[in-house]
Design a protein around this motif. Sequence first.
Motif, PDB file in Angstrom:
ATOM      1  N   GLN A   1       0.823  -1.202   0.000  1.00 51.22           N
ATOM      2  CA  GLN A   1       0.000   0.000   0.000  1.00 51.22           C
ATOM      3  C   GLN A   1       0.864   1.261   0.000  1.00 51.22           C
ATOM      4  O   GLN A   1       0.583   2.233  -0.689  1.00 51.22           O
ATOM      5  CB  GLN A   1      -0.913   0.010   1.227  1.00 51.22           C
TER       6      GLN A   1
ATOM      7  N   ASN B   1       3.322  -7.641  -9.351  1.00 52.22           N
ATOM      8  CA  ASN B   1       2.279  -6.922  -8.623  1.00 52.22           C
ATOM      9  C   ASN B   1       1.059  -7.836  -8.552  1.00 52.22           C
ATOM     10  O   ASN B   1       0.514  -8.248  -9.574  1.00 52.22           O
ATOM     11  CB  ASN B   1       1.939  -5.628  -9.361  1.00 52.22           C
TER      12      ASN B   1
ATOM     13  N   GLY C   1      -1.866  -7.283  -8.006  1.00 54.83           N
ATOM     14  CA  GLY C   1      -3.035  -6.719  -8.661  1.00 54.83           C
ATOM     15  C   GLY C   1      -3.060  -6.962 -10.154  1.00 54.83           C
ATOM     16  O   GLY C   1      -4.119  -6.903 -10.789  1.00 54.83           O
ATOM     17  N   ASP C   2      -1.901  -7.228 -10.747  1.00 49.18           N
ATOM     18  CA  ASP C   2      -1.818  -7.479 -12.190  1.00 49.18           C
ATOM     19  C   ASP C   2      -1.773  -8.969 -12.514  1.00 49.18           C
ATOM     20  O   ASP C   2      -1.661  -9.333 -13.680  1.00 49.18           O
ATOM     21  CB  ASP C   2      -0.554  -6.812 -12.768  1.00 49.18           C
TER      22      ASP C   2
ATOM     23  N   GLU D   1      -4.903  -2.935  -1.411  1.00 49.49           N
ATOM     24  CA  GLU D   1      -5.808  -2.857  -2.560  1.00 49.49           C
ATOM     25  C   GLU D   1      -5.332  -3.722  -3.717  1.00 49.49           C
ATOM     26  O   GLU D   1      -6.142  -4.372  -4.387  1.00 49.49           O
ATOM     27  CB  GLU D   1      -5.944  -1.402  -3.010  1.00 49.49           C
ATOM     28  N   ASN D   2      -4.030  -3.766  -3.956  1.00 51.22           N
ATOM     29  CA  ASN D   2      -3.556  -4.529  -5.106  1.00 51.22           C
ATOM     30  C   ASN D   2      -3.521  -6.030  -4.839  1.00 51.22           C
ATOM     31  O   ASN D   2      -3.364  -6.824  -5.760  1.00 51.22           O
ATOM     32  CB  ASN D   2      -2.156  -4.056  -5.526  1.00 51.22           C
TER      33      ASN D   2
END
Length: 718
Positions: free
Chosen positions: A87, A113, A115-116, A147-148
Amino acid sequence: LDVSMDPWNFFCTCLMSLWVHRFYIYSSVAFGISIWICIQFFTSKTRKKVTEHLSLFLTEDKLVNGYATLKAKEVYVAGVKIFYGSQTGTAKRFAKGLAEAVISLNLSAEVINMGDYDPDDSLTEETTSRNICVFVVATYTDGQPTENAAWFCKWLEEAANDFRFGKMYLKGLRYAVFGLGNSVYVDHYNTVGRNIDRWLWMLSASRIMTRAEGDCNVAQSKHGSIEADFEAWKTKFLSRLQALCKGEKKPCSGKCKKGKCKSQGKQSKESSDREHGASEYENTEAEEFFETTSEEESNAEEAGDTNSVIDVEDLGKVMSHMKKAKVLVVQQMHFVNQLLQVKSNSLIYFLFSGYKLIGSHSGVKLCRWTKSMLRGRGGCYKHTFYGIESHRCMEATPSLACANKCVFCWRHHTNPVGTEWRWKMDQPEMILREAIENHQNMIKQFKGVSGVKADRFEEAMTAKHCALSLVGEPIMYPEINRFLKLLHQHNISSFLVTNAQFPEEIRNLEPVTQLYVSVDASTKDSLKKIDRPLFKDFWQRFLDSLKALSEKQQRTVYRLTLVKAWNVDELKAYAELVSLGKPDFIEVKGVTYCGESSASNLTMANVPWHEEVVHFVQELADLIPDYEIACEHEHSNCLLIAHKKFKIDGEWCTWINYDRFQELVRDYKRSGGSKTFTAADYMAKTPHWALFGSRERGFDPLDIRYQRKNKTKDISGC
């Protein structure tokens, strides 16, 4: 010799000469063989020595930046993939630093990451890639992932607690976890790292070293700062990585218990920590359950599955005798327990994997086909057969209890069973309101997830269909008719599934968009064997339920689940049941294997191939002249037989006009039930791609079919 002698005499003379000198001949042959053996022996010995020297040369250690690198003949570690959930950037910085250290060892390293990254697509590939997966993850507000990392953690949690994935889903994946947290927040300290470690372990991934935890609280940090904590763990990780590159499989001597070597004084403990690359943080008793080596995990599997078929009356007794480990898992699950009031009036906790429980007897869950269609990867068989929008379908139930213990139950009988309603009843308004709220909250978690289509995400926030087939027997709920009316008032179509044990409730049902009856067998003996019903008069109830179905005016469906070697040889009996219930449609689906369970002895051998299901359906259709094969959904191993009345001018109309159905229901309600309607009043044309025999085999051409590279078990639901 006389050259004039005849050939025969010459031949005899030669033989006599050989016989006289046989001793010299034998000696020569023996000497020759001895020489050959000696040559072979010395040659192989020399080759072996050369090979050994070459091997030593190839595996000679060289120091680079203080760490020994190694070039082995066989590749034991292909590379390191470092996933980070960050974060403020600390975890990302640590991940990059670790990657640089790994690269210095002449190994490839990739920083990812979270998130990716799409775990649904790619994580199973790591079970055979020979990569080491490292998770550097921070714990954010209230113990939540950053979040990710939110989507990755959500997917992993569901996979770990979904029976359809199977407990061996990630077997072969090797991993290590470093968590970042702040011990000031005692209740949520390093929750995300602990959860990821546990969920991977539950899916049979192999931990290469004990999880470590960095502490932002300088006063409590073991090494004075979170950076120092990470550096200490990194040193141990790189040392462990070297050992893996050399082919060392065991993290210690093998004489350890629950991830910790037997201590014999301070020196022994220090040696244990060094061999394990262990965290220097003490684990609580609950956490210690998960700190096992891979070798012990495999042994633990032999202890067997604790899931079993239990009656409501026995739940309190069973829960008190559950294994300690199972209780510890339950205590740490994200989905909190809900209360059920049983016959003895004792309150007990219930846990359902991935469910959002509502009140005391209801639940909702996100179907995997909803996720699939959100990402443009195709819808479920209901989309193919009846035109529902899978990304707008809410899977729910107003009754977790069931009157059967089917051998193929994909919930592994984690729900209660009973023959009558015994719970404090929640009002249908509350159930529907919370079901919609929970469904929307689960959809919201897909915002920003890779591959999710923006337009479908917006549409999914408004549920258009409700599949009352999540678990249990929805028709047992005393206010089922009020619940159905509420669904229709919200313009939500209803697909209700019943197990054919409540004929009176079927007769008293208000109009349903589509009413299903599970016909899992066609004879009394096979039904008892497969469904294992609780009612003593189960067969008569079954037949009466089919008769009640024949009286319904709206769409009705027989739902057949084929279990190879159990119910695939009863064609004529099935045909007789069709004539009894006169369904509009007959869905035939191959059983889905849901993994091992003490509640069932089904194996993959009981799962029919799709072509076997096609063959069964073709033979069944030949025995029921008023029906034909209409649709196919190959991906679900499912076909649809439809009554010929749905074939208008040579074109199938198995799809549903949902807007027209809602109009008809409103007219029915306004007229007080006098203005009735039939299935023919709201049918719609079936597209060509959904028909049996089409090139698409039931897959919507507007979507893109995704094939797993390392395909595992079918985990289809609904």
